[in-house]
Design an enzyme around this catalytic site. Structure first.
Site, PDB file in Angstrom:
ATOM      1  N   ARG A   1      45.087 -89.825  41.073  1.00  0.00           N
ATOM      2  CA  ARG A   1      45.056 -91.255  41.386  1.00  0.00           C
ATOM      3  C   ARG A   1      45.439 -92.059  40.157  1.00  0.00           C
ATOM      4  O   ARG A   1      45.067 -91.728  39.042  1.00  0.00           O
ATOM      5  CB  ARG A   1      43.649 -91.676  41.831  1.00  0.00           C
ATOM      6  CG  ARG A   1      43.380 -91.425  43.299  1.00  0.00           C
ATOM      7  CD  ARG A   1      42.008 -91.936  43.685  1.00  0.00           C
ATOM      8  NE  ARG A   1      40.959 -91.186  43.040  1.00  0.00           N
ATOM      9  CZ  ARG A   1      40.241 -91.595  42.012  1.00  0.00           C
ATOM     10  NH1 ARG A   1      40.430 -92.798  41.493  1.00  0.00           N
ATOM     11  NH2 ARG A   1      39.322 -90.835  41.484  1.00  0.00           N
TER      12      ARG A   1
ATOM     13  N   LYS B   1      40.392 -92.952  50.181  1.00  0.00           N
ATOM     14  CA  LYS B   1      39.824 -93.979  49.300  1.00  0.00           C
ATOM     15  C   LYS B   1      40.273 -95.383  49.753  1.00  0.00           C
ATOM     16  O   LYS B   1      39.507 -96.337  49.662  1.00  0.00           O
ATOM     17  CB  LYS B   1      40.243 -93.735  47.847  1.00  0.00           C
ATOM     18  CG  LYS B   1      40.032 -92.322  47.357  1.00  0.00           C
ATOM     19  CD  LYS B   1      38.600 -91.874  47.403  1.00  0.00           C
ATOM     20  CE  LYS B   1      38.462 -90.512  46.716  1.00  0.00           C
ATOM     21  NZ  LYS B   1      37.124 -89.955  46.773  1.00  0.00           N
TER      22      LYS B   1
HETATM   23  O1  SAT Z   1      42.701 -88.117  45.007  1.00  0.00           O
HETATM   24  S1  SAT Z   1      41.413 -88.479  45.597  1.00  0.00           S
HETATM   25  O2  SAT Z   1      41.104 -89.873  45.298  1.00  0.00           O
HETATM   26  O3  SAT Z   1      41.423 -88.314  47.039  1.00  0.00           O
HETATM   27  C1  SAT Z   1      40.217 -87.470  44.984  1.00  0.00           C
HETATM   28  C2  SAT Z   1      39.195 -88.119  44.160  1.00  0.00           C
HETATM   29  O4  SAT Z   1      39.511 -88.685  43.125  1.00  0.00           O
HETATM   30  O5  SAT Z   1      38.003 -88.060  44.535  1.00  0.00           O
HETATM   31 MN    MN Z   2      35.905 -88.663  45.784  1.00  0.00          MN
END
Ligand code: SAT
Ligand code: MN
Length: 591
Positions: A71, A208
């Site tokens: 992310r 998210k």
């Molecule tokens: O890449 S994700 O945001 O789905 C995984 C995480 O950071 O919890």
């Molecule tokens: Mn997570």
């Protein structure tokens, strides 16, 4: 589905297609045949590697673009008219700036590609808490992931027919350039735009973006909580089950805890969810939780038969592995797997790799996407429309010092303060430095769709509506001793802490009242047979008023960011904590 609702979807899809210019549109039904077609297409293109069919039936390896592996929080925006609405902890962009800066990047971005229309359901079918989203994407890999992570296709449209509103997600790989990568959220219109990334939380918009950032705003408006929490059920030898929701920052062991196999005889743990939890106040005054997801997107490195045997059992069929290494026999491999890599290994970028190389073979944020139904510990409560009643909420982080193994907040209001001031060392789940201590309230720092001061106020308000609120705890598995080694064995042994928590809930055990909350008496922590020394237990449970006074300074600086918007109750909690610590510190120095 009513005609109006159907028209709303069709009109939106048509208008996005007219702008992004895919050469064709495919409406996903979520069937197996559809998945097989997409897999075959990706395999033919060389983007998906089928694994050893005997040992890993229907499993694949996918390698992402090397610049697109986690992310990207600095490219993630909350787009509200008023900057304060997003708050000091979010990156903010005004909707008009998003329209002039990001929207043009979407023009023609799908040309030459297929646009997939992916309806997905978040939550159990038939639950009034469940919500529908529709993601438009030009990535087959994203479609295949959404199929595992959500209830995708017909089930979603079926729910939509009785509850015709949906979150709108537009996603395109664009040119995958980090310079043209944006993840924009528009809470007012329940819309998400994501361009330039195909990875994880940036691209699987259900997770998210929808289930946390947009849902947190819906939860604020409607009186519930959308949280970054696992949900597990723990049953004691007498057969009494308690459900626990626990928040930890990404890559701090949520999946390991959710899938825990207890080392204490007679205890049982069932998994309801490993990442996201929607909680609603029930008519009975309790909080009821559903897992909006249907799969896990877990961190592979460090997962082994020792750390997470249930995950290892789940990871043998119907899995998409992303950015792991590949052994000669076409089986996946990663650091901390506890297996020999063999001689001819290919690393996560497809390059030859040898044991002892400086660089890891699997990317530290390599992931597995697997249906929860594969997991031996999955609980049937996962599909219950009302959800499961929550007895305890647990906050946690990765802290080498200061924070004891476990403590309990005095009450809900103090618990909200504990969650609001929690901090953790950063991990590889997001781009940026690893191991830096940062505040991460309720593990929601990167995921709250609005001003976190209002989010804290919302937590306080929800608590006031609960006649039987869950008790709130804080845990830390990561405290180290003077030799820098972890004091607590963790993993399956964490049942010992869950046991104490459930005993507190049942009011079967006392606790020591310290300035920070209730800490276990050493004798009450069941460490029999765990090979943990009493010295270690002493260090694990120690509350040092001096270190905590330092900690309160960090909390004060963090809470200060919210200025006048911070709920006065949290200011009061903070002041009271400092007073208790000062008194304890005086007592220590005079005794
Ligand atoms: O890449 S994700 O945001 O789905 C995984 C995480 O950071 O919890
Ligand atoms: Mn997570």
């Amino acid at each position: 589905m009513t005609r109006d609702a159907e028209d709303a979807i069709v009109d939106w899809v048509k208008s996005v297609a007219a702008y992004t210019k895919p050469y064709t549109i495919h409406w996903c039904d979520g069937t197996e045949q559809e998945a097989h077609r997409l897999e075959a297409e990706l395999i033919a293109r060389g983007s998906l590697v089928p694994l050893n069919t005997e040992r890993f039936p229907h499993c694949f390896l996918y390698r992402s673009d090397p610049t697109d592996v986690a992310r990207t929080e600095h490219l993630t925006f909350i787009c509200t008219n008023d900057r304060d609405e997003a708050g000091p902890t979010n990156h903010w962009m005004s909707p008009s700036e998003a329209t002039s800066r990001v929207w043009p990047l979407l023009e023609g971005c799908m040309s030459g590609r297929t646009m997939y229309v992916v309806p997905y359901l978040m939550g159990p079918p038939g639950s009034r808490y469940s919500r529908v989203g529709i993601q438009l994407t030009d990535s087959e890999y994203v479609v295949l992931n959404l199929r595992v992570m959500t209830r995708m296709g017909r089930e979603a449209l079926h729910h939509f027919s009785s509850s015709p509103d949906f979150v709108r997600g537009i996603h395109s790989l664009g040119d995958l350039s980090p310079d043209r990568r944006y993840i924009c959220h528009f809470p007012a219109t329940r819309t998400i735009w994501s361009i330039g990334s195909g990875y994880g939380g940036n691209a699987l918009l259900s997770k998210k973006c929808h289930a946390l950032r947009i849902a947190s705003v819906q939860a604020r408006d409607e009186g519930w909580l959308a949280e970054h929490m696992l949900i597990l059920g723990v049953t004691n030898p007498q057969g009494v089950t308690h459900y626990i929701a626990a928040a930890f920052p990404s890559a701090c062991g949520k999946t390991n805890l959710a899938l825990l196999i207890p080392t204490l005889p007679g205890w049982k743990v069932e998994t309801i969810g490993d990442d996201i939890c929607w909680m609603h106040p029930g008519d009975d005054g309790r909080l009821w939780a559903v897992n909006p997801e249907a799969g896990m997107f877990g961190v592979a490195p460090g997962t082994s038969t020792k750390t997470n045997p249930n995950a290892m059992r789940a990871l043998t069929r119907d899995v998409i592995f992303t950015n792991v290494a590949l052994r000669e026999d076409l089986t996946p491999w990663w650091e901390g797997m506890g297996e020999d890599p063999g001689e001819a290994v290919v690393d996560w970028q497809g390059r030859p790799w040898r044991k002892g190389a400086a660089e890891p073979a699997a990317h530290p944020n390599a992931r597995f996407t697997v249906p929860l139904r594969n997991c031996p510990s999955v609980g049937t409560g996962m599909h219950d429309p009302p959800g499961v009643p929550i007895s305890a909420i647990v906050f946690g982080g990765r802290r080498a010092s200061v924070t004891p193994l476990v403590y309990e907040a005095f009450d809900w209001r103090h618990g909200v303060y504990v969650g609001a001031t929690m901090a953790s060392e950063t991990t590889a789940a997001a781009t940026g430095a690893v191991g830096v201590l940062r505040n991460d309230p309720m593990a929601m720092l990167p995921f709250c769709g609005y001003n976190m001061a209002d989010y804290f106020a919302h937590w306080l308000a929800v608590g006031r509506r609960l006649a039987r609120p869950p008790r709130i705890f804080h845990v830390n598995w990561f405290r180290v001793g003077p030799d820098d080694r972890f004091l607590w064995p963790g993993f399956g042994e964490n049942i010992r802490v869950l046991k104490w928590i459930t005993e507190r809930v049942d009011e079967n055990v006392g606790a020591e009242r310290t300035p920070i909350g209730y800490v276990p008496y050493e004798d009450d922590l069941d460490i029999g047979g765990a090979g943990i020394s009493l010295t270690a237990v002493g260090l694990l449970l120690d509350v040092d008023p001096e270190l905590w006074l330092e900690e309160t300074k960090r909390s004060e600086a963090f809470l200060g960011k919210f200025a006048d918007r911070l709920p006065p109750a949290l200011r009061d909690e903070h002041r009271a904590l400092v007073q208790r610590l000062l008194a304890a510190s005086r007592r220590r120095s005079t005794s």
